[in-house]
Design a protein around this motif. Structure first.
Motif, PDB file in Angstrom:
ATOM      1  N   SER A   1       0.863  -1.342  -0.091  1.00 20.39           N
ATOM      2  CA  SER A   1       0.004   0.008  -0.091  1.00 20.39           C
ATOM      3  C   SER A   1       0.908   1.358   0.165  1.00 20.39           C
ATOM      4  N   PHE A   2       2.113   0.901   0.374  1.00 18.60           N
ATOM      5  CA  PHE A   2       3.091   2.344   0.413  1.00 18.60           C
ATOM      6  C   PHE A   2       3.952   2.202  -0.842  1.00 18.60           C
ATOM      7  N   ALA A   3       3.951   1.317  -1.681  1.00 20.36           N
ATOM      8  CA  ALA A   3       4.855   0.975  -2.656  1.00 20.36           C
ATOM      9  C   ALA A   3       4.523   1.976  -3.900  1.00 20.36           C
ATOM     10  N   ARG A   4       5.627   2.346  -4.531  1.00 15.72           N
ATOM     11  CA  ARG A   4       5.520   3.194  -5.689  1.00 15.72           C
ATOM     12  C   ARG A   4       6.738   2.740  -6.732  1.00 15.72           C
ATOM     13  N   LYS A   5       6.298   2.763  -7.843  1.00 17.04           N
ATOM     14  CA  LYS A   5       7.301   2.922  -9.273  1.00 17.04           C
ATOM     15  C   LYS A   5       8.402   3.971  -9.003  1.00 17.04           C
ATOM     16  N   SER A   6       9.802   3.967  -8.646  1.00 18.99           N
ATOM     17  CA  SER A   6      10.487   5.236  -8.612  1.00 18.99           C
ATOM     18  C   SER A   6      10.862   5.638 -10.146  1.00 18.99           C
ATOM     19  N   VAL A   7      10.778   4.866 -11.024  1.00 15.65           N
ATOM     20  CA  VAL A   7      11.159   5.239 -12.543  1.00 15.65           C
ATOM     21  C   VAL A   7       9.907   5.419 -13.215  1.00 15.65           C
ATOM     22  N   PRO A   8       9.522   6.801 -13.516  1.00 18.82           N
ATOM     23  CA  PRO A   8       8.174   6.901 -14.310  1.00 18.82           C
ATOM     24  C   PRO A   8       8.420   6.765 -15.773  1.00 18.82           C
ATOM     25  N   ALA A   9       7.331   6.187 -16.426  1.00 18.16           N
ATOM     26  CA  ALA A   9       7.115   5.792 -17.852  1.00 18.16           C
ATOM     27  C   ALA A   9       7.913   6.786 -18.926  1.00 18.16           C
ATOM     28  N   SER A  10       7.755   8.117 -18.351  1.00 21.16           N
ATOM     29  CA  SER A  10       8.627   8.857 -19.429  1.00 21.16           C
ATOM     30  C   SER A  10      10.094   8.483 -19.602  1.00 21.16           C
ATOM     31  N   GLU A  11      10.605   8.433 -18.167  1.00 23.50           N
ATOM     32  CA  GLU A  11      11.991   8.045 -17.906  1.00 23.50           C
ATOM     33  C   GLU A  11      12.237   6.673 -18.649  1.00 23.50           C
ATOM     34  N   ILE A  12      11.470   5.758 -18.671  1.00 17.80           N
ATOM     35  CA  ILE A  12      11.804   4.431 -19.424  1.00 17.80           C
ATOM     36  C   ILE A  12      11.771   4.594 -20.779  1.00 17.80           C
ATOM     37  N   ALA A  13      10.827   5.643 -21.317  1.00 15.90           N
ATOM     38  CA  ALA A  13      10.991   5.843 -22.767  1.00 15.90           C
ATOM     39  C   ALA A  13      12.230   6.469 -23.221  1.00 15.90           C
TER      40      ALA A  13
END
Length: 153
Positions: A108-120
């Protein structure tokens, strides 16, 4: 030199969960594969944080349970009731393993630290690196000419 390291794939995330929790007691109904599936797009550090948070939640629960037992013993003692511990051969751990509830709370506290825009951006970078590397793939020293092999001594 720049090196592109992609986000961990499914098998890598399973391995990260196993490595992080190798010394922790895990409830038998915990599936590393399910955890890896729901953490698609998470970095290795993100997965590690979930593991650490789950363990901390379990530890806090165990400490709270121990404190509740001590408080109950103190209340009984204050009322003049003697708590007989002779019938207890072995201390039972109130939280013997990290459970589904601990992982669910941690998630419930977890989040992705690398946004999709950075992956692109990184994917474009990787593609450009491959393209640039392809330009030098046919390179070889020519015999006897410019850029050729060094003369024999």
């Amino acid at each position: 030199q720049l090196i592109y390291i992609p986000l961990p794939d499914f098998e890598s995330r399973v391995s990260i969960f196993k490595a992080n929790l190798r010394k922790s007691p895990i409830a038998p109904d915990i599936s590393f594969e399910v955890l890896a599936k729901v953490t698609e797009g998470f970095s290795g550090a993100d997965v590690t944080e979930i593991c650490q948070r789950s363990a901390k939640i379990a530890i806090r629960e165990a400490i709270a349970a121990d404190e509740a037992i001590l408080l109950e013993e103190e209340l009984m003692e204050a009322q003049g009731v003697v708590f007989d511990e002779s019938g207890f051969e072995e201390y039972e751990d109130p939280v013997p393993a990290i459970t589904r509830a601990h992982f669910e709370e941690a998630m419930s506290f977890a989040r992705k630290s690398v946004p999709a825009s950075e992956i692109a951006k990184y994917d474009e970078f990787r593609k450009q690196q491959k393209k640039d590397a392809a330009a030098t793939q046919g390179f070889s020293f020519k015999e006897g000419g410019e850029g050729g092999a060094a003369p024999a001594v």
